[in-house]
Design an enzyme around this catalytic site. Structure first.
Site, PDB file in Angstrom:
ATOM      1  CE  LYS A 140      -3.712  -2.538  -0.101  1.00 18.47           C
ATOM      2  NZ  LYS A 140      -4.552  -3.081   0.955  1.00 18.47           N
TER       3      LYS A 140
HETATM    4  C1  LIG Z   1      -5.567  -4.147   1.387  1.00 19.27           C
HETATM    5  C2  LIG Z   1      -7.042  -3.934   1.504  1.00 19.27           C
HETATM    6  C3  LIG Z   1      -7.782  -4.263   2.634  1.00 19.27           C
HETATM    7  C4  LIG Z   1      -7.216  -5.055   3.763  1.00 19.27           C
HETATM    8  O1  LIG Z   1      -6.071  -4.501   4.268  1.00 19.27           O
HETATM    9  P1  LIG Z   1      -5.172  -5.311   5.305  1.00 19.27           P
HETATM   10  O2  LIG Z   1      -4.376  -4.232   5.984  1.00 19.27           O
HETATM   11  O3  LIG Z   1      -4.323  -6.233   4.489  1.00 19.27           O
HETATM   12  O4  LIG Z   1      -6.065  -6.044   6.241  1.00 19.27           O
HETATM   13  C5  LIG Z   1      -9.113  -3.896   2.682  1.00 19.27           C
HETATM   14  N1  LIG Z   1      -9.714  -3.270   1.668  1.00 19.27           N
HETATM   15  C6  LIG Z   1      -9.044  -2.963   0.540  1.00 19.27           C
HETATM   16  C7  LIG Z   1      -9.746  -2.236  -0.553  1.00 19.27           C
HETATM   17  C8  LIG Z   1      -7.695  -3.300   0.417  1.00 19.27           C
HETATM   18  O5  LIG Z   1      -7.037  -3.041  -0.715  1.00 19.27           O
END
Ligand SMILES: *Cc1c(COP(=O)(O)O)cnc(C)c1O
Length: 394
Positions: A196
């Site tokens: 991210k």
């Molecule tokens: C990555 C993601 C999540 C979950 O994130 P984590 O930190 O891995 O639990 C939820 N929603 C979206 C749209 C994502 O891309």
């Protein structure tokens, strides 16, 4: 060198950017008395809240936990109804089911790939007639492009639902000059997974302008337990007393993670600028190919978590599967975001079926995420472009 040569370096679709400062920040926590629940977490929360123009930021173990807590804080439970976008990661829908609620989806706007406002309005009108309106809506800022939150807020005020914005892709993005989550959502959830915008390896943040919701989140992320004497429900007689007041979880972030997050957050504008430059360069490199390029918004600053093209089947007979395989054969980490959630076997077993959300399904049939990460070079972008050109215009 032939691309099939195993010596051709693998080009990932995404990759974290770790600086020497990040490493030093983590090491200094490892040398400190606190690995968890120390000073780094409130420092990260305060810096994140300031960057996003919100009063409260609550750090959690990951965004999935954050979505779960956000639902609980808004009272989602058995009998509740939650709507989200089918074009998202599974967690955007699973969080409602963790609470025993029902889930449904709102089809996407094929232009933005976010939840469609017209589709939402039409579905709300129908739901009002059937007396089964949603309690909570979870719009998702797909690829880092903020949703049409102003319109969604107006509908929330008309129909009486609450909003959890899933901004997992959109840390630091803004709309009309306002950071995501600062104006229209009741709660906003961010992810710090390694791919991210900023990372804590695993981690998440929930932001809100509402002090009571923030207090609920803090209680629920730590077992439903408080040591705040002022908040005690029973008369407090002894200095060691803590109270459990709700059924919470261990969804805490560690100080090691928070130190990494704080260090990364200090560079967020640089990371955004690098992603924006790469997206602009892709736009120019790919302009003549039979591809639909990502949407551009005049009013929003996209975080560019993903660069997703769609194969334009009206201009080429080459399929997405062929292009995907050609990229993989050239050791380029193409990816697909997302398989519509409602078409997963688990959701089919709950009554959903292909055909339910045609715009998301049509988009998915053509979508392809190209590599994009801050340290990507122009030579690497050229390599992706050459492979696409070779495959789409042989
Ligand atoms: C990555 C993601 C999540 C979950 O994130 P984590 O930190 O891995 O639990 C939820 N929603 C979206 C749209 C994502 O891309």
């Amino acid at each position: 060198m032939h691309p099939d040569d195993a010596a051709t370096p693998w080009l990932p679709y995404s990759c974290q950017t770790i600086s020497e400062e990040d490493i030093a920040a983590v090491v200094s926590v490892l040398r400190s008395p606190y690995l968890t629940q120390g000073p780094q977490i409130p420092a990260f929360e305060a810096a994140f809240a300031e960057r996003h123009a919100v009063r409260h930021a609550v750090a959690v173990s990951n965004a999935t936990a954050g979505l779960h807590l956000a639902c609980l804080a808004l009272g989602v439970g058995p009998g509740s109804l939650v709507w989200t976008s089918p074009n998202s990661f599974l967690a955007s829908a699973n969080c409602a089911l963790y609470c025993g609620a029902d889930i449904d989806f709102v089809d996407i706007d094929p232009h933005t790939r976010n939840m469609g406002v017209d589709a939402l309005r039409a579905k709300l009108e129908q739901a009002a007639r059937q007396r089964r309106l949603p309690d909570v809506l979870i719009p998702v800022d797909f690829a880092g492009l903020p949703c049409a939150m102003q319109e969604i807020r107006a509908l929330a005020d008309t129909y009486g639902f609450r909003i959890i914005e899933d901004a997992s892709h959109a840390t630091g993005a803004s709309d009309q000059g306002h950071p995501v989550g600062s104006r229209h959502a009741d709660l906003t959830v961010f992810s710090f997974h390694a791919v991210k915008i900023v990372t804590t390896a695993e981690g998440g943040m929930v932001t809100t302008q509402d002090a009571a919701l923030a207090e609920q989140l803090r209680l629920l992320r730590a077992h439903g337990m408080t040591r705040d004497v002022a908040a005690f429900q029973l008369p407090c007689t002894d200095p060691w007393v803590y109270e459990q007041q709700a059924l919470g979880f261990n969804y805490r972030m560690t100080d090691v993670q928070a130190a990494l997050g704080l260090s990364q957050l200090a560079r967020i504008d640089v990371l955004h600028a690098l992603r924006q430059t790469l997206a602009g360069r892709y736009d120019a490199l790919l302009a003549s190919l039979p591809l639909r390029l990502p949407p551009r918004s005049a009013q929003a600053v996209c975080a560019w978590h993903l660069y997703v093209v769609e194969i334009d089947e009206t201009r080429t007979p080459v399929t997405r599967a062929t292009v995907f395989q050609a990229l993989r054969d050239a050791r380029i980490g193409a990816n697909v975001h997302y398989i519509p959630i409602h078409t997963q076997p688990f959701y089919r077993a709950r009554g959903f079926a292909p055909g339910d959300f045609p715009a998301a399904e049509h988009y998915y049939s053509r979508a392809l995420s190209l590599p994009l990460f801050p340290a990507m070079t122009s030579a690497q972008q050229q390599r992706v472009t050459d492979c696409l050109q070779h495959t789409l215009r042989p």
